[in-house]
Enzyme design. Structure first.
Site, mmCIF file in Angstrom:
data_model
loop_
_atom_site.group_PDB
_atom_site.id
_atom_site.type_symbol
_atom_site.label_atom_id
_atom_site.label_comp_id
_atom_site.label_asym_id
_atom_site.label_seq_id
_atom_site.Cartn_x
_atom_site.Cartn_y
_atom_site.Cartn_z
ATOM 1 N N THR A 1 13.942 2.713 3.220
ATOM 2 C CA THR A 1 12.054 3.874 3.757
ATOM 3 C C THR A 1 11.044 3.002 3.559
ATOM 4 O O THR A 1 10.042 3.096 3.975
ATOM 5 C CB THR A 1 12.515 4.861 2.937
ATOM 6 O OG1 THR A 1 13.742 5.632 2.990
ATOM 7 C CG2 THR A 1 11.978 5.990 3.362
ATOM 8 N N TRP B 1 10.332 0.262 5.704
ATOM 9 C CA TRP B 1 10.161 0.797 7.202
ATOM 10 C C TRP B 1 9.045 1.572 7.285
ATOM 11 O O TRP B 1 8.191 0.867 8.205
ATOM 12 C CB TRP B 1 10.924 2.219 6.718
ATOM 13 C CG TRP B 1 10.931 1.737 8.565
ATOM 14 C CD1 TRP B 1 11.594 2.154 10.371
ATOM 15 C CD2 TRP B 1 9.955 3.318 8.941
ATOM 16 N NE1 TRP B 1 11.337 3.134 10.801
ATOM 17 C CE2 TRP B 1 10.410 4.051 10.223
ATOM 18 C CE3 TRP B 1 9.041 4.501 8.051
ATOM 19 C CZ2 TRP B 1 9.459 4.893 11.026
ATOM 20 C CZ3 TRP B 1 8.245 4.989 9.045
ATOM 21 C CH2 TRP B 1 8.610 5.739 10.726
ATOM 22 N N HIS B 2 8.515 1.644 6.277
ATOM 23 C CA HIS B 2 6.806 2.352 6.324
ATOM 24 C C HIS B 2 5.776 1.115 6.797
ATOM 25 O O HIS B 2 4.930 1.390 7.410
ATOM 26 C CB HIS B 2 5.825 3.086 4.482
ATOM 27 C CG HIS B 2 6.924 4.204 4.910
ATOM 28 N ND1 HIS B 2 7.980 4.743 5.245
ATOM 29 C CD2 HIS B 2 5.413 5.106 5.803
ATOM 30 C CE1 HIS B 2 8.538 6.130 5.201
ATOM 31 N NE2 HIS B 2 7.181 6.447 5.682
ATOM 32 N N GLY B 3 5.665 0.134 6.128
ATOM 33 C CA GLY B 3 5.352 -1.322 6.232
ATOM 34 C C GLY B 3 5.589 -2.488 5.558
ATOM 35 O O GLY B 3 6.470 -2.450 4.854
ATOM 36 N N PHE C 1 3.323 1.960 11.599
ATOM 37 C CA PHE C 1 4.164 1.749 11.255
ATOM 38 C C PHE C 1 5.615 2.183 12.569
ATOM 39 O O PHE C 1 6.080 2.184 12.533
ATOM 40 C CB PHE C 1 4.949 3.040 9.919
ATOM 41 C CG PHE C 1 3.738 3.109 9.392
ATOM 42 C CD1 PHE C 1 3.732 2.543 8.309
ATOM 43 C CD2 PHE C 1 3.678 5.417 8.846
ATOM 44 C CE1 PHE C 1 2.580 3.006 7.679
ATOM 45 C CE2 PHE C 1 2.475 5.147 8.021
ATOM 46 C CZ PHE C 1 2.254 4.304 7.125
#
Lengths: 458, 158
Positions: free
Chosen positions: A311, A314-316, A458
């Site tokens: 997670t 995934w955001h960066g 993102f």
């Protein structure tokens, strides 16, 4: 193109509606797909190539999976790998090369590829289709236009909510276009636009001002983090409201993405209320297939760590996001195995959760781990004065709007609206308020400079 | 089975083609505002120009300093002067186009202001140059704008 731009509001949206509502049957979805591709291509046309590739790949492999039952696992693995490869190359190449260079002292060239907007969102949508098709949750989509419309649909294309194919399959065949839905969607859209333009952008200016001063006091550090918490909530939930509203206008019902997250009494509850579509996606396609919580304690802890590492990532492509994910993994493990046994008063639990979330946002908005720890230091007063000029200025200028914004994080308006709209005069009042809000928002947009949504990156 | 392998090979090749197309783009250099500033000040033609701050960026171009990664803005203190050297480093490429539009609006306003009586200013405004590449956007109003644009190009693409 962004929803809060005048080009979108005054030209793109009316033209899209005109085509969509005037064209008959199948041409509706075709027009929506073409307009969505134009919407996507507005900033960086070349990345449409990638989206067309994604549509062709997932549609074509889906058809193959349906017609070759004996090889469906092979098709699934290939399609998932290619989807993830695409995401990895375009989102993480720079991060990996920079880390390799740093670790080994090499000088590998970092390729000049910028992140295609929305790639994380539409890749996850495509993955939900191919994985659930493998699980035989629905029949294969043979209509290319419907499938392309699912992947490209502009309301949720760039920053979600991540719509699972399962939830929208029937709606693609028969969108529920009606005046009632259009009206409800319009209200939702205006609300989202106002959240973004009137609150997120305004409080965002406070955050930018304090961020530029590098948190020189305890007061500045806390105010800056509070401002970011407000900005990111109203920015992202505002975008989700706009997306859901636009979907409703076009006859589609998307899942809710936010449910007043800042009133959560635990971190677990916070993640049931924040970015719900992403949480659902990871639960459905990573956490549960790994065994979820129906495994030994050690394996459960492993599952939580893996999901939250992903997670965060995934955001960066940055260590701060990885640590942000791990921060939540640790909190969720503690919540599950330690804190849930305590009987904290509700108010105290909400406050403690909010403070933990604020600490998490520090990792999220900091460019490096060093700067995050410097803010943490300032928050607890390590070699930092209690207040400084910037903090006092921010408090006097933005204090009241900040408190008001925090008030709007509570479901008070929702309850109030629910009570008022039961009567006809009450509904008239709501329409007048919404019209006023729209005019106010447009006025703010005309005088404002470019303000992209935070979650676009993102 | 053959059909599946054929499709897999085809999709892999197409993806490889797309990746080559994107990866073969020559990267722009990551130039910080300070580098632009130092290089600009080394130029002889920069003499007499002074650094302007974010307030000026907001007043003249309606651009917020905090929205961008950095900027360098030089102009002359004389209100009748139109000479400007402005380089804006955006946070992402989506910001570049609106920035260039802001430069164009500024140029139009200046032309309206000087048209009819400021022949020398109009001459400079007419040959003003705008640079746009990746996350960089620049506006140059000078006697020899090509010289300053060349400086920017060398730093970002050289």
């Amino acid at each position: 193109m962004v929803f809060s731009s005048l080009t979108f509001l005054l030209f793109f949206l009316p033209l899209t509606f005109l085509l969509y509502f005037l064209l008959p049957g199948k041409l509706k979805l075709l027009s929506l797909t073409v307009m969505s591709l134009i919407f996507y291509a507005w900033g960086e046309p070349i990345y449409v190539l990638l989206m067309i590739y994604s549509i062709s790949l997932n549609y074509g492999m889906g058809r193959l999976m349906a017609s070759h039952a004996e090889a469906k696992k092979q098709v699934l693995i290939f399609t998932v790998v290619i989807n993830l490869l695409m995401l990895a190359v375009f989102k993480y190449t720079g991060f990996f090369i920079e880390n390799i260079n740093g670790f080994f002292g090499w000088r590998l060239r970092v390729p000049a590829i910028s992140l295609p907007i929305g790639i994380s969102f539409y890749t996850f949508q495509a993955l939900s289709y191919i994985i659930d098709l493998y699980r035989e949750k629905f029949p294969v989509q043979k209509d290319l236009v419907r499938f392309a419309c699912y992947i490209t649909m502009f309301p949720q294309l760039i920053a979600g909510p991540i719509v699972r194919y399962e939830d929208i399959e029937r709606q693609l065949a028969r969108p529920k276009v009606s005046m009632v839905n259009f009206g409800k969607g319009t209200m939702r859209f205006i609300l989202g636009l106002a959240k973004k333009v009137l609150i997120a952008n305004y409080i965002g200016a406070m955050f930018d001002m304090l961020h530029g001063q590098a948190a020189g006091s305890v007061l500045s550090a806390w105010l800056m983090t509070l401002a970011f918490a407000v900005q990111i909530y109203f920015d992202f939930s505002g975008y989700s409201d706009m997306a859901i509203g636009l979907g409703e206008m076009l006859g589609f019902e998307f899942m809710e993405n936010f449910n007043y997250p800042y009133i959560s009494a635990s971190v677990t509850e916070f993640w049931r209320r924040w970015h719900i579509s992403l949480g659902t996606w990871f639960r459905e396609y990573v956490y549960i297939p790994m065994g979820g919580n129906r495994v030994s304690i050690l394996k459960h802890i492993r599952n939580i760590l893996v999901v939250w590492l992903l997670t965060g990532f995934w955001h960066g492509a940055g260590w701060n996001f990885i640590f942000w994910g791990l921060f939540y993994a640790v909190l969720l493990i503690l919540d599950k195995y330690v804190v849930s046994r305590w009987k904290l008063p509700k108010g105290l639990a909400v406050l403690a959760t909010f403070i933990l979330v604020l600490l998490g946002w520090v990792l999220f908005y900091s460019d490096t781990l060093g700067s995050a720890f410097s803010v943490y230091g300032s928050m607890i007063g390590i070699r930092t004065p209690l207040s400084d000029q910037a903090g006092l200025y921010a408090l006097s200028t933005y204090g009241l709007p900040l408190v008001l914004s925090l008030f709007f994080c509570l479901p008070v308006m929702k309850v109030l609206k629910g009570t008022i709209e039961k009567s006809v005069p009450g509904r008239v009042v709501i329409y007048i308020v919404m019209t006023g809000l729209f005019i106010l928002t447009l006025a703010a947009l005309i005088t404002e400079s470019y303000n992209p949504f935070l979650y676009f990156r993102f | 089975m053959k059909k599946i392998i054929l499709y897999e090979v085809a999709f892999t090749l197409v993806l490889a083609g797309i990746l080559v197309l994107f990866l073969s783009k020559k990267p722009l250099n990551n130039v910080m505002s300070e580098t632009f500033r130092q290089s600009f000040l080394e130029e002889e033609s920069a003499e007499g120009m002074e650094a302007w701050d974010g307030l000026r960026l907001r007043r003249d171009f309606a651009l917020e300093e905090a929205d961008y990664e950095g900027f360098v803005l030089y102009g002359e203190p004389d209100t009748m002067s139109v000479r400007i050297f402005l380089v804006l480093k955006c946070r992402n490429e989506e910001q570049t186009k609106p920035a260039v539009q802001a430069f164009e609006r500024y140029l139009d306003r200046q032309k309206e202001a000087f048209e009819g009586y400021g022949a020398s200013q109009m001459k400079l405004l007419e040959k003003a140059q705008i640079y746009e590449k990746g996350v960089y956007a620049a506006l140059v109003i000078a006697d020899d704008p090509e010289e300053w644009i060349r400086l920017i190009t060398e730093l970002t693409e050289g």
